[in-house]
Design an enzyme around this catalytic site. Structure first.
Site, mmCIF file in Angstrom:
data_model
loop_
_atom_site.group_PDB
_atom_site.id
_atom_site.type_symbol
_atom_site.label_atom_id
_atom_site.label_comp_id
_atom_site.label_asym_id
_atom_site.label_seq_id
_atom_site.Cartn_x
_atom_site.Cartn_y
_atom_site.Cartn_z
ATOM 1 N N GLN A 263 0.814 -1.214 0.000
ATOM 2 C CA GLN A 263 0.000 0.000 0.000
ATOM 3 C C GLN A 263 0.848 1.265 0.000
ATOM 4 O OE1 GLN A 263 -2.415 -0.534 3.503
ATOM 5 N NE2 GLN A 263 -3.515 -2.287 2.657
ATOM 6 N N TYR B 180 -10.120 -10.019 9.789
ATOM 7 C CA TYR B 180 -10.433 -10.508 8.439
ATOM 8 C C TYR B 180 -10.713 -12.012 8.423
ATOM 9 C CZ TYR B 180 -8.800 -5.941 6.903
ATOM 10 O OH TYR B 180 -8.657 -4.593 6.727
ATOM 11 N N TYR C 9 -8.547 7.015 20.238
ATOM 12 C CA TYR C 9 -9.670 6.565 19.429
ATOM 13 C C TYR C 9 -9.872 5.049 19.473
ATOM 14 C CZ TYR C 9 -10.020 11.374 18.203
ATOM 15 O OH TYR C 9 -10.194 12.734 18.305
ATOM 16 N N HIS D 133 -0.859 -0.127 5.809
ATOM 17 C CA HIS D 133 -1.296 0.902 6.766
ATOM 18 C C HIS D 133 -0.245 1.994 6.989
ATOM 19 C CE1 HIS D 133 -4.281 -2.206 8.691
ATOM 20 N NE2 HIS D 133 -4.388 -2.104 7.372
ATOM 21 N N GLU E 178 -14.501 4.298 10.461
ATOM 22 C CA GLU E 178 -14.952 5.352 11.363
ATOM 23 C C GLU E 178 -14.729 6.747 10.783
ATOM 24 O OE1 GLU E 178 -13.642 3.046 15.514
ATOM 25 O OE2 GLU E 178 -12.865 5.054 15.067
#
Length: 360
Positions: free
Chosen positions: A75, A252, A241, A138, A231
């Site tokens: 990513q 997953y 959070y 991430h 979110e």
């Protein structure tokens, strides 16, 4: 005024408006972020490591040169681009990207540079999330400025969930910096030796959208949950959070991560999605082309391949509408343009830049 020559047009209907989707540019390799230059041109990052210019409605063939060293893996790659608040006088911009040191792994970095025509100069790394990680997941990398000129930088948990609660570890939170990369004045943890001084929030899994509220000036964000539990949050100083101690999602594999969706000391999300839509990019509509959308929040979706419109009453979501489902494209970025139009990027090897304007 932005100039854009539409390659093709499509008309769509929503509950409140009919709109036309114009293709402004295409043949971009996984475009990730869009920024509007004062002269009407645009900058587009390609995750594959190129910074491109759209000028006079056309994509310039030659990429911008002089980018910092980066890695394209999983990513990761070239991620966000954002202009200095005084860009018109200093031509300074900021890039977030993935960086690799072979023995130490990969991380999220931010570099500051000066845009000089079609090249970058005075490139300087001002932030590096440490320690590095071994996964290609991430990186987050979304950035935003507040009204005081502080730079907010999101760093994902790097696919190692417990790092988001470790405040001596830069992963899994939002960092607030000066434009030189120093901890911003008033950061909430500067008097706590156990927490890195740049931390503004923690317990964030993988923020993929960040924008400033046009009235309150607060920074809003959204982040990917695991399997469920995406979110929307308001980024407030010192808040936790919750990830991974609290989530509306599951692993997953189908195994529960926690049985808690709320707990003392954790900030509940303003809104969440279950199942996941994989949100990416977000913008408040503040233009005059769609008065019926004034103040609405728009969020792109990668997994569900749509654009989501949220009608708000202060911090309460009153209405949710799915748009562009028939388009069938992964929406990577959503931007409010200075021309009063909404602008979108699609995440594809032949990615596009779209502009949303009234159907008339």
């Amino acid at each position: 005024m932005l100039s854009a020559t539409a390659v093709s047009e499509q008309v769509f209907s929503s509950d409140k408006a009919e709109f036309r989707l114009e293709t402004v540019a295409q043949n971009l390799e996984h475009p990730w972020s869009l920024a509007f230059l004062p002269d009407g041109s645009m900058l587009v990052t390609e995750r594959e490591g190129r910074l491109r210019i759209i000028r006079d409605g056309a994509l310039v063939d030659e990429p911008v040169s002089g980018l910092p060293e980066l890695v394209v893996s999983g990513q990761g790659g070239l991620l966000d681009v954002i202009l200095h608040p005084d860009f018109e006088t200093n031509q300074i911009l900021f890039l977030s990207y993935a960086h690799k040191v072979s023995r130490e792994g990969m991380t999220t970095r931010v570099a500051r540079a000066k845009l000089d025509g079609n090249r970058l100069s005075d490139v300087e790394v001002i932030f590096e999330a440490l320690p590095r990680g071994t996964t290609g997941r991430h990186f987050a990398g979304r950035m935003e400025f507040d009204r005081d000129g502080n730079l907010y930088v999101a760093v994902g948990d790097r696919g190692e969930m417990n790092r988001a609660q470790a405040t001596d570890d830069d992963a899994g939170g939002v960092h607030r910096l000066t434009t030189d990369g120093d901890p911003a004045p008033g950061n909430p943890f500067t008097d706590d030796p156990t927490v890195n001084d740049t931390f503004f929030t923690y317990g964030n899994r993988n923020i993929q959208g960040m924008t400033i509220h046009p009235e309150t000036g607060e920074i809003w964000s959204h982040e990917h949950g695991p399997r469920g539990g995406d979110e929307i949050n308001i980024i407030r100083a010192g808040n936790n959070y919750g990830w991974p101690d609290v989530t509306y999602g599951i692993d997953y594999s189908g195994v529960p991560i926690t049985d808690k969706t709320t707990m003392e000391g954790v900030t509940d999300p303003l809104h969440y999605w279950d199942p996941s839509i994989a949100p990416s990019g977000m913008a408040f509509y503040t233009g005059d082309q769609f008065p019926e959308w004034q103040g609405d929040l728009f969020v792109g979706a990668l997994k569900m391949r749509k654009l989501v419109r949220l009608s708000l009453d202060n911090e309460d979501v009153k209405e949710e509408e799915d748009l562009l489902e028939d388009l069938g494209e992964r929406i990577r970025d959503v931007r409010m343009g200075p021309d009063g139009a909404l602008w979108l990027l699609t995440d594809h090897s032949d990615g596009k830049v779209y502009r949303i304007v009234p159907a008339e």
